[in-house]
Design a protein around this motif. Structure first.
Motif, mmCIF file in Angstrom:
data_model
loop_
_atom_site.group_PDB
_atom_site.id
_atom_site.type_symbol
_atom_site.label_atom_id
_atom_site.label_comp_id
_atom_site.label_asym_id
_atom_site.label_seq_id
_atom_site.Cartn_x
_atom_site.Cartn_y
_atom_site.Cartn_z
ATOM 1 N N ALA A 1 11.782 3.437 17.482
ATOM 2 C CA ALA A 1 11.085 2.156 17.314
ATOM 3 C C ALA A 1 11.954 1.001 17.791
ATOM 4 O O ALA A 1 11.464 0.054 18.423
ATOM 5 C CB ALA A 1 10.684 1.958 15.854
ATOM 6 N N ILE A 2 13.250 1.080 17.503
ATOM 7 C CA ILE A 2 14.189 0.047 17.976
ATOM 8 C C ILE A 2 14.198 0.017 19.512
ATOM 9 O O ILE A 2 14.046 -1.037 20.133
ATOM 10 C CB ILE A 2 15.620 0.310 17.445
ATOM 11 C CG1 ILE A 2 15.682 0.165 15.916
ATOM 12 C CG2 ILE A 2 16.623 -0.639 18.104
ATOM 13 C CD1 ILE A 2 16.990 0.647 15.311
ATOM 14 N N LYS B 1 5.986 0.848 16.875
ATOM 15 C CA LYS B 1 5.790 1.796 15.773
ATOM 16 C C LYS B 1 6.042 3.198 16.319
ATOM 17 O O LYS B 1 5.360 3.633 17.249
ATOM 18 C CB LYS B 1 4.364 1.657 15.239
ATOM 19 C CG LYS B 1 4.024 2.515 14.041
ATOM 20 C CD LYS B 1 2.576 2.262 13.650
ATOM 21 C CE LYS B 1 2.161 3.117 12.471
ATOM 22 N NZ LYS B 1 0.723 2.981 12.186
ATOM 23 N N GLU B 2 7.025 3.882 15.745
ATOM 24 C CA GLU B 2 7.399 5.206 16.230
ATOM 25 C C GLU B 2 7.748 6.114 15.048
ATOM 26 O O GLU B 2 8.010 5.639 13.942
ATOM 27 C CB GLU B 2 8.625 5.112 17.167
ATOM 28 C CG GLU B 2 8.406 4.312 18.427
ATOM 29 C CD GLU B 2 7.530 5.003 19.449
ATOM 30 O OE1 GLU B 2 7.365 6.242 19.351
ATOM 31 O OE2 GLU B 2 6.995 4.311 20.344
ATOM 32 N N GLN B 3 7.799 7.420 15.309
ATOM 33 C CA GLN B 3 8.106 8.384 14.254
ATOM 34 C C GLN B 3 9.515 8.183 13.714
ATOM 35 O O GLN B 3 9.757 8.309 12.523
ATOM 36 C CB GLN B 3 7.955 9.812 14.790
ATOM 37 C CG GLN B 3 7.690 10.860 13.715
ATOM 38 C CD GLN B 3 6.400 10.602 12.944
ATOM 39 O OE1 GLN B 3 5.346 10.430 13.534
ATOM 40 N NE2 GLN B 3 6.493 10.545 11.622
ATOM 41 N N ARG B 4 10.448 7.878 14.603
ATOM 42 C CA ARG B 4 11.849 7.695 14.209
ATOM 43 C C ARG B 4 12.252 6.229 14.372
ATOM 44 O O ARG B 4 11.829 5.562 15.311
ATOM 45 C CB ARG B 4 12.760 8.567 15.081
ATOM 46 C CG ARG B 4 12.678 10.059 14.784
ATOM 47 C CD ARG B 4 13.074 10.926 15.984
ATOM 48 N NE ARG B 4 14.122 10.358 16.819
ATOM 49 C CZ ARG B 4 15.428 10.687 16.750
ATOM 50 N NH1 ARG B 4 15.847 11.575 15.873
ATOM 51 N NH2 ARG B 4 16.290 10.134 17.573
ATOM 52 N N TYR C 1 21.261 5.627 8.185
ATOM 53 C CA TYR C 1 20.712 6.119 6.927
ATOM 54 C C TYR C 1 19.397 6.865 7.122
ATOM 55 O O TYR C 1 18.863 7.444 6.198
ATOM 56 C CB TYR C 1 20.412 4.951 5.970
ATOM 57 C CG TYR C 1 21.630 4.149 5.585
ATOM 58 C CD1 TYR C 1 22.412 4.511 4.505
ATOM 59 C CD2 TYR C 1 21.965 2.995 6.282
ATOM 60 C CE1 TYR C 1 23.524 3.774 4.137
ATOM 61 C CE2 TYR C 1 23.069 2.231 5.917
ATOM 62 C CZ TYR C 1 23.838 2.623 4.845
ATOM 63 O OH TYR C 1 24.929 1.877 4.485
ATOM 64 N N TYR C 2 18.851 6.816 8.335
ATOM 65 C CA TYR C 2 17.477 7.256 8.565
ATOM 66 C C TYR C 2 17.419 8.718 8.955
ATOM 67 O O TYR C 2 18.148 9.173 9.827
ATOM 68 C CB TYR C 2 16.854 6.400 9.681
ATOM 69 C CG TYR C 2 15.346 6.488 9.729
ATOM 70 C CD1 TYR C 2 14.578 5.868 8.755
ATOM 71 C CD2 TYR C 2 14.699 7.175 10.740
ATOM 72 C CE1 TYR C 2 13.201 5.914 8.797
ATOM 73 C CE2 TYR C 2 13.313 7.228 10.792
ATOM 74 C CZ TYR C 2 12.572 6.594 9.820
ATOM 75 O OH TYR C 2 11.209 6.654 9.854
ATOM 76 N N HIS C 3 16.551 9.473 8.283
ATOM 77 C CA HIS C 3 16.402 10.906 8.602
ATOM 78 C C HIS C 3 14.934 11.170 8.886
ATOM 79 O O HIS C 3 14.084 10.849 8.091
ATOM 80 C CB HIS C 3 16.871 11.763 7.439
ATOM 81 C CG HIS C 3 18.299 11.491 7.048
ATOM 82 N ND1 HIS C 3 19.358 11.802 7.866
ATOM 83 C CD2 HIS C 3 18.825 10.909 5.941
ATOM 84 C CE1 HIS C 3 20.489 11.437 7.254
ATOM 85 N NE2 HIS C 3 20.195 10.886 6.102
ATOM 86 N N ASP D 1 4.137 7.212 7.639
ATOM 87 C CA ASP D 1 5.569 7.543 7.559
ATOM 88 C C ASP D 1 6.340 6.965 8.739
ATOM 89 O O ASP D 1 7.563 7.030 8.776
ATOM 90 C CB ASP D 1 5.759 9.068 7.541
ATOM 91 C CG ASP D 1 5.295 9.681 6.233
ATOM 92 O OD1 ASP D 1 5.327 8.966 5.213
ATOM 93 O OD2 ASP D 1 4.890 10.859 6.243
ATOM 94 N N GLU D 2 5.633 6.429 9.717
ATOM 95 C CA GLU D 2 6.306 5.913 10.909
ATOM 96 C C GLU D 2 7.095 4.634 10.591
ATOM 97 O O GLU D 2 6.818 3.952 9.611
ATOM 98 C CB GLU D 2 5.276 5.647 12.009
ATOM 99 C CG GLU D 2 4.656 6.923 12.571
ATOM 100 C CD GLU D 2 3.565 6.621 13.570
ATOM 101 O OE1 GLU D 2 3.773 6.896 14.762
ATOM 102 O OE2 GLU D 2 2.507 6.118 13.153
#
Length: 421
Positions: free
Chosen positions: A390-391, A383-386, A419-421, A323-324
């Motif tokens: 990650a940016i 690679k990060e959870q949110r 748009y990201y939740h 999901d990351e």
């Protein structure tokens, strides 16, 4: 298993990295590869177009699986040469790879099988092409028919830009044989995204979505490139659009190629755009996208070697995805996609965190010094959870590398955050 990956860029680096993680992989080779891959694979000094040398290497080193990365050897028939010797290979044969090798063929296939795409015409004559632009107006899209390393597309905002692109391709022959014929198509409004799938005949296993950034500079300015960065997932593309793309585009295309006697086995890449009428095809590729592979494959939790073997043996495939979010930023040589200098020093790579994903595309190491050796040089991913994390992490790592001879976009994935939740 002993596995050989053919190719030398960032796409092949991420493939070698992912394959090397598999418990089924014994020895991993890359031909010719680049110095940045040496940690995960053994480099083999054989070029992609040396088909007989590749066949000989496979036989003498008891290779169990060959994965062909780039488009040129696919179009040149490397898969056919390997299959003729009974060698297990993952990638479409020459007949199926035409879906990328000829935009004219791809357009005709989509027309014949009612696969949604932009209206288009094919031209070899400059004046007829210009007359068509006059009739249709701008913005309009001009494409070289053949392979042009991701640079053979001009999105012309004005008729004058379109005329210049037509002359550049047909009169000046800037893309050689690839540009002897051009495709002119309508400009489509909407959000672009990439959907890649493992395909064998009419069986299609879709991957997670990604989006790349084609233009050289921030805010989508500048010339088209092979890709200046990418991210996955793409939160602005709904599940409904994903399913439409799968059921109205990818699956019908795989079935159409079977009916045409060009059964496809490998990675089918659909470059798509979400229009008000639903998703439509911008282009097809016959292999992993680059840089899309570098942000999609790090999210794959399944064993890539097992997936490929099951696809080839027509056994069930279970794709499990993290999901990351993964964000990748390309560092390119100043001047790219035009002329640029090679063998310029790259400083600071040693400062990049071990957790970061660094994929080498155009580098060489001489006397412990990393040097540039191509247009797109490196891709640094996080690679990060949110997505926003990650940016931030990707750009934090990029900032540790000297950019005296390099440049990069500073807005990769930025529009997706809201748009990201």
């Amino acid at each position: 298993m002993n596995i050989l990956i053919v190719g030398r860029g960032g796409r092949e680096h991420v493939l070698a990295w992912k394959v090397s993680e598999s418990p089924r992989a014994h020895r991993v080779y890359v031909a010719p590869g680049n110095d940045g891959m040496a940690k995960v694979a053994t480099l083999v000094d054989i070029k992609e177009d040396q088909h007989q040398a590749i066949v000989n290497f496979v036989k003498s080193n008891q290779i169990d699986l060959v994965i062909v990365g780039p488009e040129a050897p696919l179009m040149d028939g490397l898969v056919d040469a390997l299959e003729d010797k009974g060698i297990r290979v993952f990638g479409p044969n020459q007949s199926a790879a035409i879906i990328e090798g000829s935009k004219q063929y791809a357009k005709q296939l989509m027309k014949d099988y009612h696969i949604p795409t932009a209206e288009a015409q094919v031209f070899e004559d400059v004046e007829q092409a210009k007359a068509y632009v006059m009739e249709k107006g701008a913005p309009i899209v001009i494409k070289a028919d053949g392979l042009a390393a991701g640079k053979g597309v001009t999105v012309a905002e004005t008729k004058e830009e379109a005329f210049a692109a037509i002359e550049y391709m047909l009169d000046d022959q800037q893309f050689g044989k690839a540009g002897e014929r051009i495709v002119i198509e309508e400009f489509l409004e909407g959000e672009e995204f990439s959907l890649m799938a493992f395909v064998h005949g009419d069986t299609v296993y879709p991957m997670v979505l990604s989006q790349d950034h084609k233009r050289a500079f921030d805010d989508d300015f500048g010339p088209n490139t092979g890709g200046m960065g990418a991210y996955s997932p793409v939160p602005q593309i709904s599940k409904r659009i994903f399913h439409q793309a799968l059921h109205h585009i990818l699956k019908p295309t795989a079935r159409a190629l079977v009916k045409e006697g060009r059964s496809f086995s490998g990675i089918l890449y659909a470059g798509l755009i979400a229009t008000e009428e639903g998703p439509k095809v911008i282009e097809f590729n016959a292999r992993f996208g680059d840089p899309e592979a570098q942000v999609v494959l790090p999210r794959l939790e399944s064993d890539l070697v097992e997936v490929i073997m099951n696809v080839l043996h027509e056994e069930p495939v279970d794709l499990v995805w993290s999901d990351e979010a993964v964000v990748g930023v390309v560092l390119a040589s100043k001047g790219y996609p035009g002329e640029y200098e090679k063998f310029k020093p790259i400083h600071g790579l040693e400062n990049v965190s071990e957790e970061a994903l660094v994929f080498h595309a155009g580098t060489v190491c001489k006397k412990d010094q990393w040097l540039t050796n191509g247009g797109r040089v490196l891709l640094v991913a996080s690679k990060e959870q949110r997505l926003e994390d990650a940016i931030k992490q990707a750009y934090d790592q990029v900032s540790k590398i000297s950019t005296e001879h390099l440049f990069y976009r500073k807005d990769i994935a930025s529009k997706a955050v809201r748009y990201y939740h």
